[in-house]
Design a protein around this motif. Structure first.
Motif, PDB file in Angstrom:
ATOM      1  N   LEU A   1       0.906  15.087  -5.723  1.00  0.00           N
ATOM      2  CA  LEU A   1       1.174  14.084  -4.704  1.00  0.00           C
ATOM      3  C   LEU A   1       0.239  14.258  -3.511  1.00  0.00           C
ATOM      4  CD1 LEU A   1       5.087  13.943  -4.767  1.00  0.00           C
ATOM      5  CD2 LEU A   1       3.529  12.097  -5.396  1.00  0.00           C
ATOM      6  N   SER A   2      -0.003  15.508  -3.126  1.00  0.00           N
ATOM      7  CA  SER A   2      -0.928  15.759  -2.022  1.00  0.00           C
ATOM      8  C   SER A   2      -2.352  15.345  -2.394  1.00  0.00           C
ATOM      9  CB  SER A   2      -0.906  17.244  -1.643  1.00  0.00           C
ATOM     10  OG  SER A   2       0.345  17.607  -1.115  1.00  0.00           O
ATOM     11  N   ALA A   3      -2.732  15.592  -3.652  1.00  0.00           N
ATOM     12  CA  ALA A   3      -4.063  15.188  -4.090  1.00  0.00           C
ATOM     13  C   ALA A   3      -4.225  13.677  -4.006  1.00  0.00           C
ATOM     14  CB  ALA A   3      -4.313  15.673  -5.518  1.00  0.00           C
ATOM     15  N   ALA A   4      -3.185  12.924  -4.413  1.00  0.00           N
ATOM     16  CA  ALA A   4      -3.248  11.465  -4.320  1.00  0.00           C
ATOM     17  C   ALA A   4      -3.334  11.020  -2.869  1.00  0.00           C
ATOM     18  CB  ALA A   4      -2.021  10.835  -4.994  1.00  0.00           C
TER      19      ALA A   4
ATOM     20  N   ALA B   1       2.338  -3.325  -2.910  1.00  0.00           N
ATOM     21  CA  ALA B   1       2.276  -3.515  -4.366  1.00  0.00           C
ATOM     22  C   ALA B   1       2.825  -2.293  -5.101  1.00  0.00           C
ATOM     23  CB  ALA B   1       0.836  -3.794  -4.790  1.00  0.00           C
ATOM     24  N   ALA B   2       2.539  -1.090  -4.590  1.00  0.00           N
ATOM     25  CA  ALA B   2       3.029   0.132  -5.228  1.00  0.00           C
ATOM     26  C   ALA B   2       4.547   0.202  -5.194  1.00  0.00           C
ATOM     27  CB  ALA B   2       2.430   1.353  -4.545  1.00  0.00           C
ATOM     28  N   ALA B   3       5.155  -0.169  -4.058  1.00  0.00           N
ATOM     29  CA  ALA B   3       6.616  -0.145  -3.946  1.00  0.00           C
ATOM     30  C   ALA B   3       7.258  -1.128  -4.922  1.00  0.00           C
ATOM     31  CB  ALA B   3       7.032  -0.461  -2.514  1.00  0.00           C
ATOM     32  N   HIS B   4       6.681  -2.308  -5.048  1.00  0.00           N
ATOM     33  CA  HIS B   4       7.210  -3.316  -5.966  1.00  0.00           C
ATOM     34  C   HIS B   4       7.146  -2.819  -7.409  1.00  0.00           C
ATOM     35  CE1 HIS B   4       7.310  -7.883  -7.081  1.00  0.00           C
ATOM     36  NE2 HIS B   4       8.440  -7.263  -7.335  1.00  0.00           N
ATOM     37  N   TRP B   5       6.010  -2.246  -7.791  1.00  0.00           N
ATOM     38  CA  TRP B   5       5.839  -1.710  -9.139  1.00  0.00           C
ATOM     39  C   TRP B   5       6.840  -0.592  -9.402  1.00  0.00           C
ATOM     40  CZ3 TRP B   5       4.825   2.979 -11.370  1.00  0.00           C
ATOM     41  CH2 TRP B   5       4.369   2.970 -12.686  1.00  0.00           C
TER      42      TRP B   5
ATOM     43  N   ILE C   1      -0.510   5.133  -6.829  1.00  0.00           N
ATOM     44  CA  ILE C   1       0.528   5.585  -5.903  1.00  0.00           C
ATOM     45  C   ILE C   1       1.906   5.562  -6.572  1.00  0.00           C
ATOM     46  CG2 ILE C   1       1.766   4.999  -3.782  1.00  0.00           C
ATOM     47  CD1 ILE C   1      -0.917   6.278  -3.258  1.00  0.00           C
ATOM     48  N   GLY C   2       2.273   4.409  -7.134  1.00  0.00           N
ATOM     49  CA  GLY C   2       3.586   4.292  -7.764  1.00  0.00           C
ATOM     50  C   GLY C   2       3.756   5.245  -8.925  1.00  0.00           C
TER      51      GLY C   2
END
Length: 438
Positions: free
Chosen positions: A248-251, A130-134, A52-53
């Motif tokens: 981004l849409s695929a993710a 976790a993604a936001a922190h990374w 995500i990140g």
């Protein structure tokens, strides 16, 4: 400037530019693959978080690619016309744009990391947090990343691909060694990965700035040149926006099939980016050689280069397809020991391997048109392929519960539409416009 007319010198010139560029292009995805492998053994949630990140942070890489490609085309035409100082001056203005954009991304990530991560992670709050922190930490390297890509742009334009090889490779090797040390040795976990990422980008950007200063040209910003670069960048930016909307849409769709599907998508996607960027070495040679040929008034030579580069792209893509196909049972296991993630990866693998020969031709022809400055056509074609192919296909895959295979079928359709459009443009010959500027 004289361009070669025989096949052998053309191949030597393509190889002379493409091989050092290959190292530059491979260095970043290789580092990401190392990072993915290190984080993957922390568990499913950390790997999904980096997926995500990392997708959000690719916006910075996208802007850098826009700067690099636009700068290469303009610099190559001036270099082909015998104006090296003017070619380097294009790099100075691109670097100012890079610095401004990088700072905006770094600041924006601090503010918007949480809502972006929540949107992309769906109903998985652990992955989102976790993604936001990374992302907040890794985004601090965005200014360096963009300065490095701007530097690559003007150096490719003057057909210097060796120094960028040393700069990028050195910075990424240092960070690849630091990543496992930070993650496991210093027990920083996921954030150790982000620190190593930001460090590599910052060091690389500093090296390219030093090279620009050493050229002893004026470093002042020139609004008129900046405006011209922005006009050229507009079409590349819209083209890049179509790419980013797609990935981004695929993710986001993969995330809605579960953490295992998203983690598998991250593995396949990073390997896809690695193959794409390595194949893009041929496109970089095309940008430089075709731009210089048109700048020197050699339109027939530019067309001959385009035909030969197309064949090289096809052969290169077929080689990658054979390697990826043969490694289906081995490559995903380098990044995960989770059997569910491996099973999901196998759903994407046939599409991944099968599209690579077509992608090799697409990337090669992208380089030809960028070198020629024919970016408006590229913009329109990419938007059509995105809105008429990729996005409808992956959201249909979600609605019909087709899983990861449906997502990757959408990516294949995206490549096929672009291939047809690029071949039609090559056949028309309308892209081969001569002159120091276009």
């Amino acid at each position: 400037m004289t361009t070669p007319t025989s096949a052998a010198p053309t191949l030597r010139r393509v190889a002379g530019l493409a091989l050092p560029a290959l190292v530059v292009l491979a260095a970043e995805p290789l580092y990401v693959l190392v990072d993915t492998a290190v984080v993957g053994h922390l568990g499913r949630t950390p790997l999904a978080s980096v997926a995500i990140g990392g997708q959000v942070l690719t916006v910075a890489a996208w802007l850098g690619t826009v700067l690099a490609y636009g700068t290469t085309g303009r610099s190559a035409r001036r270099y082909g016309a015998g104006d090296r100082a003017g070619a380097v001056a294009e790099g100075v203005q691109a670097s100012w744009l890079a610095l401004a954009a990088g700072l905006l991304i770094a600041v924006g990530a601090q503010v918007f990391a949480d809502p972006l991560a929540r949107t992309l992670a769906g109903n998985n709050p652990d992955v989102a947090a976790a993604a936001a922190h990374w992302l907040r930490v890794a985004a601090l390297g965005a200014p360096g990343l963009l300065l490095a890509t701007a530097g690559n742009g003007w150096m490719r334009g003057v057909q210097d691909t060796r120094r960028p090889m040393y700069y990028v490779l050195g910075a990424n090797l240092l960070s690849a060694a630091a990543c496992p040390t930070l993650v496991y040795g210093l027990h920083l976990g996921l954030i150790g990965s982000a620190i190593a990422n930001a460090g590599a980008q910052t060091l690389s950007g500093a090296l390219f700035v030093r090279a620009l200063v050493a050229e002893r040209v004026s470093l002042r910003p020139h609004p008129a040149v900046l405006r011209r670069q922005l006009v050229l960048g507009r079409d590349l930016l819209l083209r890049g926006a179509a790419f980013q909307a797609s990935f981004l849409s695929a993710a986001a769709v993969a995330a809605r099939f579960g953490a295992a599907a998203l983690a598998a998508h991250q593995i396949a996607l990073q390997l896809w980016f690695f193959c794409a960027l390595v194949l893009d070495a041929v496109a970089i040679a095309a940008q430089s050689l075709v731009g210089a040929a048109l700048g020197a008034g050699e339109d027939e030579q530019a067309k001959a280069l385009a035909r030969r580069i197309t064949v090289i792209g096809l052969v290169s893509g077929a080689v990658f397809a054979a390697v990826i196909g043969a490694g289906a049972g081995v490559l995903p296991k380098l990044f995960t020991s989770d059997p569910q993630v491996f099973a999901q990866a196998m759903r994407a693998w046939p599409w991944f391997a099968g599209m690579l020969p077509l992608a090799g031709v697409v990337f090669a022809l992208d380089g030809v048109l960028i070198g020629a400055g024919d970016v408006r056509y590229m913009r329109n074609l990419t938007v059509v392929a995105t809105l008429g192919g990729f996005l409808p296909a992956i959201w249909l895959a979600y609605w019909l519960h087709l899983g990861l295979a449906g997502v990757w079928a959408g990516l294949t359709l995206f490549i096929v539409i672009r291939l047809v459009g690029l071949l039609a443009r090559m056949r028309s010959g309308r892209w081969a416009v001569v002159g120091a500027t276009r």
